[in-house]
Scaffold this active site. Structure first.
Site, PDB file in Angstrom:
ATOM      1  CG  HIS A  56      -1.638   1.220   1.529  1.00 56.02           C
ATOM      2  ND1 HIS A  56      -1.566   1.902   2.720  1.00 56.02           N
ATOM      3  CD2 HIS A  56      -2.498   1.915   0.743  1.00 56.02           C
ATOM      4  CE1 HIS A  56      -2.342   2.964   2.676  1.00 56.02           C
ATOM      5  NE2 HIS A  56      -2.925   3.001   1.482  1.00 56.02           N
ATOM      6  CG  HIS A 103       0.419  10.049   1.564  1.00 55.03           C
ATOM      7  ND1 HIS A 103       0.930   9.368   2.630  1.00 55.03           N
ATOM      8  CD2 HIS A 103      -0.813   9.530   1.367  1.00 55.03           C
ATOM      9  CE1 HIS A 103       0.034   8.491   3.072  1.00 55.03           C
ATOM     10  NE2 HIS A 103      -1.025   8.572   2.322  1.00 55.03           N
TER      11      HIS A 103
END
Ligand SMILES: *[C@@H]1O[C@H](CO)[C@@H](O)[C@H](O)[C@H]1NC(C)=O
Ligand SMILES: *[C@@H]1O[C@H](CO)[C@@H](O)[C@H](O)[C@H]1NC(C)=O
Length: 313
Positions: A56, A103
């Site tokens: 992930h 992110h």
């Protein structure tokens, strides 16, 4: 491959002419087919019948104490260790002109360009002719798929991309080629994107939710006591492979961040809250194991033992 080249070297040292291995009573070395993703057992299995541990947020690498990262080992180290499914998230900088591994936003964390990420994977595939890698890209800014295509072209990664025989239409779950077929064809990169796929224009960037469903992400239940279909909303499990989001978050003042303190038990092969335990629940729900289990800090716990168990190898 490493074992095979070691054997070849050994034979050479012992004075055998390794160019004529058929003289040793075995077929000429077609070692490419002998190990598919490190195990001969996968060669004859269709792509849709193999279970993979996936990283992930594979690009968000850093120290365990940094709440913005999800992995502590770099992408090449992930691949060297045996990870064959990389999930990642992109955003844009330069007024939308460049894809970056960011992110949520590039202010929060910018882990370098998508160009560099792709080049790294290209280099690794060049050196690993028996391996099939899957990329799952979260297209965070919903940009046109042609932007990804441009980077895949410029880095040369595109040459390895798998295009379904049914393109631009869906390849049915039972019609995927085997690993051996993909390796022989040298189409060893499978690419999925969560939005903006357009297989009429870019046939190798596949629409994630046509092919997969996912369980909920950002779970804060350390027992992972469910395996519900979360996305695509209203979709059905039938005919789709599936991805289990097996990474644990903690919540502080309503802000979620990776619960890395729990990684050793979350990423264990067996036991309460483990990969094995959640996968068992999933198998009872769907009568088949997950195709992908996404984890944080893959190097903690026992993810490859869990992967072997899912595959029955
Ligand atoms: C792979 O095929 C075997 C044999 O049919 C089946 O038991 C297993 O559930 C399949 N696994 C996946 C991930 O589809
Ligand atoms: C490119 O990727 C490699 C491998 O992940 C990494 O070590 C390196 O720091 C990256 N370089 C840049 C400029 O982002």
């Amino acid at each position: 491959m490493k074992v095979i080249s070691f054997v070849i070297e050994l034979l050479a040292i012992l004075g055998f002419n390794t160019a004529q291995t058929s003289g040793l009573g075995r077929p000429p070395l077609q070692s490419r087919q002998q190990a598919c993703n490190g195990n001969a057992a996968f060669c004859d299995r269709p792509y849709s019948n193999v279970s993979l541990i996936g990283t992930h947020d594979s690009a968000f690498v850093g120290s365990i104490v940094d709440p913005r990262v999800n992995q502590e080992k770099s992408v090449p180290t992930q691949l060297d260790a045996g990870i064959r499914f990389l999930q990642s998230q992109t955003h844009t900088i330069n007024n939308g002109a460049q894809l970056e591994m960011c992110h949520t936003t590039c202010t929060e964390l910018d882990a370098g360009s998508f160009q560099n990420y792709s080049s790294t994977i290209k280099t690794w595939l060049d050196d690993s002719p028996d391996d099939v890698i899957t990329l799952l890209i979260v297209n965070g800014d919903n940009v046109d798929v042609s932007m990804f295509d441009a980077v895949f072209s410029s880095t040369g990664l595109k040459q390895y991309a798998f295009v379904p025989s049914t393109s631009p239409n869906q390849l049915a779950i039972n019609d995927w080629p085997t690993y051996a077929q993909m390796i022989t064809a040298n189409t060893r990169l499978v690419v999925f994107i969560d939005s903006k796929a357009n297989q009429n224009i870019v046939p190798y960037i596949l629409d994630e939710f046509t092919y997969f469903f996912e369980t909920p992400y950002d779970t804060t239940d350390p027992n992972f006591a469910e395996c519900t279909l979360d996305r695509p909303a209203g979709g059905s499990a039938a005919g789709r492979m599936y991805i289990v989001n097996h990474f644990l978050d903690a919540s502080l003042f309503g802000i979620l961040f990776p619960n890395d303190a729990a990684d050793y038990t979350t990423n264990a092969a067996t036991g309460s809250g483990s990969i094995g335990a959640q996968a068992q629940l999933c198998e009872s729900d769907y009568q088949r194991p997950p195709n992908v289990v996404l984890v944080d800090m893959f190097d903690r716990g026992d993810v490859f033992a869990a992967q072997d168990a899912l595959n029955g190898v």
